[in-house]
Design a protein around this motif. Structure first.
Motif, mmCIF file in Angstrom:
data_model
loop_
_atom_site.group_PDB
_atom_site.id
_atom_site.type_symbol
_atom_site.label_atom_id
_atom_site.label_comp_id
_atom_site.label_asym_id
_atom_site.label_seq_id
_atom_site.Cartn_x
_atom_site.Cartn_y
_atom_site.Cartn_z
ATOM 1 N N LYS A 175 0.943 -1.197 0.058
ATOM 2 C CA LYS A 175 0.225 0.004 -0.082
ATOM 3 C C LYS A 175 0.906 1.317 0.037
ATOM 4 C CE LYS A 175 -2.336 1.627 3.590
ATOM 5 N NZ LYS A 175 -3.039 2.221 4.588
ATOM 6 N N ALA A 176 1.043 1.798 -1.240
ATOM 7 C CA ALA A 176 1.779 3.056 -1.386
ATOM 8 C C ALA A 176 1.222 4.390 -1.081
ATOM 9 C CB ALA A 176 2.378 2.911 -2.653
ATOM 10 N N TYR A 177 1.296 5.257 -0.110
ATOM 11 C CA TYR A 177 0.608 6.568 -0.003
ATOM 12 C C TYR A 177 1.241 7.673 -0.641
ATOM 13 C CZ TYR A 177 -1.795 9.822 2.768
ATOM 14 O OH TYR A 177 -2.769 10.856 3.371
ATOM 15 N N TYR A 178 0.326 8.342 -1.208
ATOM 16 C CA TYR A 178 0.728 9.378 -2.195
ATOM 17 C C TYR A 178 0.065 10.733 -1.715
ATOM 18 C CZ TYR A 178 2.324 5.842 -5.581
ATOM 19 O OH TYR A 178 2.834 4.687 -5.883
ATOM 20 N N GLU A 179 0.878 11.876 -1.689
ATOM 21 C CA GLU A 179 0.785 13.207 -1.292
ATOM 22 C C GLU A 179 1.077 14.135 -2.300
ATOM 23 O OE1 GLU A 179 1.197 13.564 3.290
ATOM 24 O OE2 GLU A 179 2.720 12.000 2.707
ATOM 25 N N GLY A 180 0.651 14.053 -3.668
ATOM 26 C CA GLY A 180 0.924 14.851 -4.468
ATOM 27 C C GLY A 180 2.166 14.810 -5.454
ATOM 28 N N GLU A 181 3.020 13.795 -5.033
ATOM 29 C CA GLU A 181 4.331 13.576 -5.745
ATOM 30 C C GLU A 181 4.142 12.077 -6.488
ATOM 31 O OE1 GLU A 181 6.296 15.842 -5.726
ATOM 32 O OE2 GLU A 181 5.705 17.241 -4.176
ATOM 33 N N TYR A 182 5.282 12.025 -7.362
ATOM 34 C CA TYR A 182 5.275 10.852 -8.341
ATOM 35 C C TYR A 182 5.514 9.661 -7.407
ATOM 36 C CZ TYR A 182 4.483 13.225 -12.602
ATOM 37 O OH TYR A 182 3.983 13.865 -13.683
ATOM 38 N N TRP A 183 6.664 9.776 -6.339
ATOM 39 C CA TRP A 183 6.912 8.738 -5.493
ATOM 40 C C TRP A 183 6.178 8.913 -4.331
ATOM 41 C CZ3 TRP A 183 9.087 4.521 -6.737
ATOM 42 C CH2 TRP A 183 9.219 3.420 -5.913
ATOM 43 N N PRO A 184 5.723 7.977 -3.602
ATOM 44 C CA PRO A 184 4.999 7.909 -2.386
ATOM 45 C C PRO A 184 6.031 8.102 -1.212
ATOM 46 C CG PRO A 184 5.484 5.539 -2.998
ATOM 47 C CD PRO A 184 5.846 6.340 -4.069
ATOM 48 N N SER A 185 5.048 8.707 -0.279
ATOM 49 C CA SER A 185 5.621 9.127 0.913
ATOM 50 C C SER A 185 5.986 8.117 2.048
ATOM 51 C CB SER A 185 4.945 10.167 1.820
ATOM 52 O OG SER A 185 3.555 9.732 1.908
ATOM 53 N N ALA A 210 -12.409 4.655 -0.239
ATOM 54 C CA ALA A 210 -12.611 3.272 -0.791
ATOM 55 C C ALA A 210 -11.546 2.395 -0.468
ATOM 56 C CB ALA A 210 -13.320 3.299 -1.954
ATOM 57 N N THR A 211 -10.319 2.957 -0.968
ATOM 58 C CA THR A 211 -8.906 2.050 -1.036
ATOM 59 C C THR A 211 -8.598 1.748 0.511
ATOM 60 O OG1 THR A 211 -8.235 3.112 -2.808
ATOM 61 C CG2 THR A 211 -6.609 2.230 -1.764
ATOM 62 N N GLU A 212 -8.970 2.808 1.271
ATOM 63 C CA GLU A 212 -8.410 2.439 2.757
ATOM 64 C C GLU A 212 -9.349 1.329 3.334
ATOM 65 O OE1 GLU A 212 -6.406 2.313 6.212
ATOM 66 O OE2 GLU A 212 -5.639 3.515 4.468
ATOM 67 N N HIS A 213 -10.556 1.481 3.106
ATOM 68 C CA HIS A 213 -11.574 0.131 3.583
ATOM 69 C C HIS A 213 -11.216 -0.782 2.565
ATOM 70 C CE1 HIS A 213 -14.258 3.037 5.689
ATOM 71 N NE2 HIS A 213 -14.566 3.716 4.810
ATOM 72 N N CYS A 214 -10.835 -0.954 1.690
ATOM 73 C CA CYS A 214 -10.443 -2.190 0.995
ATOM 74 C C CYS A 214 -9.166 -2.745 1.610
ATOM 75 C CB CYS A 214 -10.104 -1.827 -0.784
ATOM 76 S SG CYS A 214 -10.029 -3.289 -1.871
ATOM 77 N N TRP A 215 -8.300 -2.044 2.001
ATOM 78 C CA TRP A 215 -7.116 -2.447 2.890
ATOM 79 C C TRP A 215 -7.369 -3.176 3.882
ATOM 80 C CZ3 TRP A 215 -2.314 -3.688 1.486
ATOM 81 C CH2 TRP A 215 -1.272 -3.814 2.376
ATOM 82 N N GLN A 216 -8.442 -2.571 4.728
ATOM 83 C CA GLN A 216 -8.751 -3.042 6.081
ATOM 84 C C GLN A 216 -9.482 -4.186 5.592
ATOM 85 O OE1 GLN A 216 -7.863 -1.827 8.905
ATOM 86 N NE2 GLN A 216 -6.449 -0.532 7.951
ATOM 87 N N ALA A 217 -10.329 -4.314 4.882
ATOM 88 C CA ALA A 217 -10.934 -5.821 4.484
ATOM 89 C C ALA A 217 -10.078 -6.759 4.153
ATOM 90 C CB ALA A 217 -11.965 -5.480 3.250
ATOM 91 N N ILE A 218 -8.983 -6.551 3.455
ATOM 92 C CA ILE A 218 -7.990 -7.434 3.088
ATOM 93 C C ILE A 218 -7.397 -7.996 4.406
ATOM 94 C CG2 ILE A 218 -5.738 -7.897 2.046
ATOM 95 C CD1 ILE A 218 -6.547 -5.938 -0.157
ATOM 96 N N LEU A 219 -6.935 -7.074 5.121
ATOM 97 C CA LEU A 219 -6.284 -7.357 6.497
ATOM 98 C C LEU A 219 -7.038 -8.312 7.482
ATOM 99 C CD1 LEU A 219 -4.452 -3.965 7.569
ATOM 100 C CD2 LEU A 219 -3.498 -6.019 6.335
ATOM 101 N N ASN A 220 -8.558 -7.946 7.331
ATOM 102 C CA ASN A 220 -9.524 -8.446 8.095
ATOM 103 C C ASN A 220 -9.856 -9.900 7.430
ATOM 104 O OD1 ASN A 220 -9.388 -6.589 10.174
ATOM 105 N ND2 ASN A 220 -10.963 -5.410 9.124
ATOM 106 N N ARG A 221 -9.506 -10.180 5.993
ATOM 107 C CA ARG A 221 -9.903 -11.179 5.375
ATOM 108 C C ARG A 221 -11.567 -11.091 5.193
ATOM 109 N NH1 ARG A 221 -6.004 -13.254 8.365
ATOM 110 N NH2 ARG A 221 -7.265 -14.882 9.466
ATOM 111 N N ASP A 222 -12.026 -10.124 5.111
ATOM 112 C CA ASP A 222 -13.562 -9.990 5.132
ATOM 113 C C ASP A 222 -14.043 -9.924 3.647
ATOM 114 O OD1 ASP A 222 -16.157 -9.133 4.715
ATOM 115 O OD2 ASP A 222 -15.944 -8.018 6.888
#
Length: 380
Positions: free
Chosen positions: A236-246, A295-307
């Motif tokens: 999960k790469a977090y982006y804040e307005g740059e080409y490379w994630p923070s 939606a992406t953050e919720h999707c990540w949590q669903a993966i971690l919870n295997r829901d």
């Protein structure tokens, strides 16, 4: 009188998987094989075939299961259309990874029965594919599971957010313009050869991103492509307005990887069309970028919870948030395929930026005719 049966494909590096397919297809009638030309192989795969069209034609025509073989006159995924129209066979048979809507629709228009077979090896033999035999290119592919477009500054400057990727073993040779990071994968092969080098995967991903986008590049490919190829497991790469994630959060927990791997079903749409422009008519706002990030953050949590239910729901919501900003991702063909699987899948999205590739489905039950993938693990 036996039925006439038509199959098509490149059939490069003839192996037992091809023979098993021909054998099963021939049980339905006299088998006619339409071969993709060398030009078609290059257009679809981005490489020249190992065996020329004349060699492939000679070998396939020599098989007892094959009534007749010929090189198709056309190009692209429907390179066989002229021959199919001329022959009007009783049946057209494909494997799951060659099953695309255009083939089915063409057969429906011509009154040709359409049948999808699963890849089943001959008894006592291991499964085989051309990709598995071509050991010189073992660079992974990737799927962006959610958040795609947030790796572009013109989106994440409106609202920051993440892109979730999963690295894939190259068990399938995905076509060019299929949304599986094939162009960045070609850059990796050009840079490193057949395999990823040893070293810090995040540093290697940044090297690949820079190599893939040298100074002067007009359209920068998102760094999630390089991250998804190089970083094993889930990222999960977090982006804040740059080409490379923070920051990049990684998950190599076997249960989470298996959960995603077992939930995904790919339905082929065929490669994207040359000249397709997803960037025209975009409607990017803070609210829409936030909807994608949430939606992406919720999707990540669903993966971690295997829901599986939440995974499907937010997988779909991430796609819907993409379409709200990039309306050209959706077209009539995609809408038709979604309607076909709406009642059996929990969620869906397109691979890459649309225009072709795959409709990726999340489901808690098997989907006939779908392509399956294998995730790349940390130890590989």
């Amino acid at each position: 009188m036996p039925k006439t049966v038509f199959v098509s494909g490149c059939f490069d590096m003839l192996h037992s998987g091809h023979i098993a397919f021909f054998k099963e297809a021939s049980t339905y009638g006299d088998l006619y094989v339409a071969l993709g030309s060398d030009k078609t192989v290059y257009e679809l795969k981005g490489r020249v075939p190992v065996n020329s069209e004349n060699e492939r034609l000679f070998m396939i025509q020599s098989l007892s299961y094959v009534k007749e073989a010929f090189v198709s006159q056309g190009s692209g995924m429907l390179d066989f259309e002229h021959e199919l129209r001329e022959m009007r066979p009783d049946m057209f048979i494909v494997n799951a990874d060659g099953n695309i809507p255009e083939k089915r629709e063409l057969c429906e228009r011509l009154g040709v029965e359409y049948l999808v077979l699963q890849r089943v090896p001959h008894a006592g033999l291991a499964p085989r594919s051309t990709t598995a035999m071509r050991r010189r290119h073992q660079i992974p592919y990737r799927i962006d599971l959610a958040g795609g477009w947030l790796d572009q500054p013109f989106v994440s400057r409106h609202y920051p957010g993440s892109v979730i990727t999963i690295s894939l073993e190259p068990t399938i040779e995905f076509n060019e313009r299929s949304g599986m990071a094939t162009s960045t994968r070609r850059s990796a092969i050009d840079l490193w050869g057949p395999r990823l080098p040893a070293g810090d995967c995040q540093k290697l991903a940044k090297v690949l991103f820079c190599y893939d986008n040298p100074p002067g590049t007009e359209e920068i490919s998102g760094s999630q492509d390089a991250i998804g190829i190089v970083v094993p497991g889930l990222a999960k790469a977090y982006y804040e307005g740059e080409y490379w994630p923070s920051g990049i959060e990684r998950v190599n927990d076997e249960r989470a990887i298996q959960f995603v791997e077992n939930s995904l079903y790919l339905m082929a749409l065929g490669p994207g069309h040359t000249g397709f422009s997803v960037l025209s008519g975009t409607k990017i706002t803070r609210e829409r970028a936030k909807a994608l990030a949430d939606a992406t953050e919720h999707c990540w949590q669903a993966i971690l919870n295997r829901d599986i239910n939440d995974f499907g729901r937010y997988f779909r919501q991430s796609f819907e948030a993409q379409i709200a900003m990039f309306q050209n991702m959706m077209n009539e063909m995609v809408e038709k395929l979604i309607r076909q699987y709406r009642d059996v899948a929990l969620g869906w999205k397109l691979s890459g930026a649309g225009g072709g590739g795959y409709l990726i489905l999340v489901s808690d039950k098997p989907i006939d005719g779908a392509v399956r993938v294998i995730a790349r693990r940390e130890s590989d």
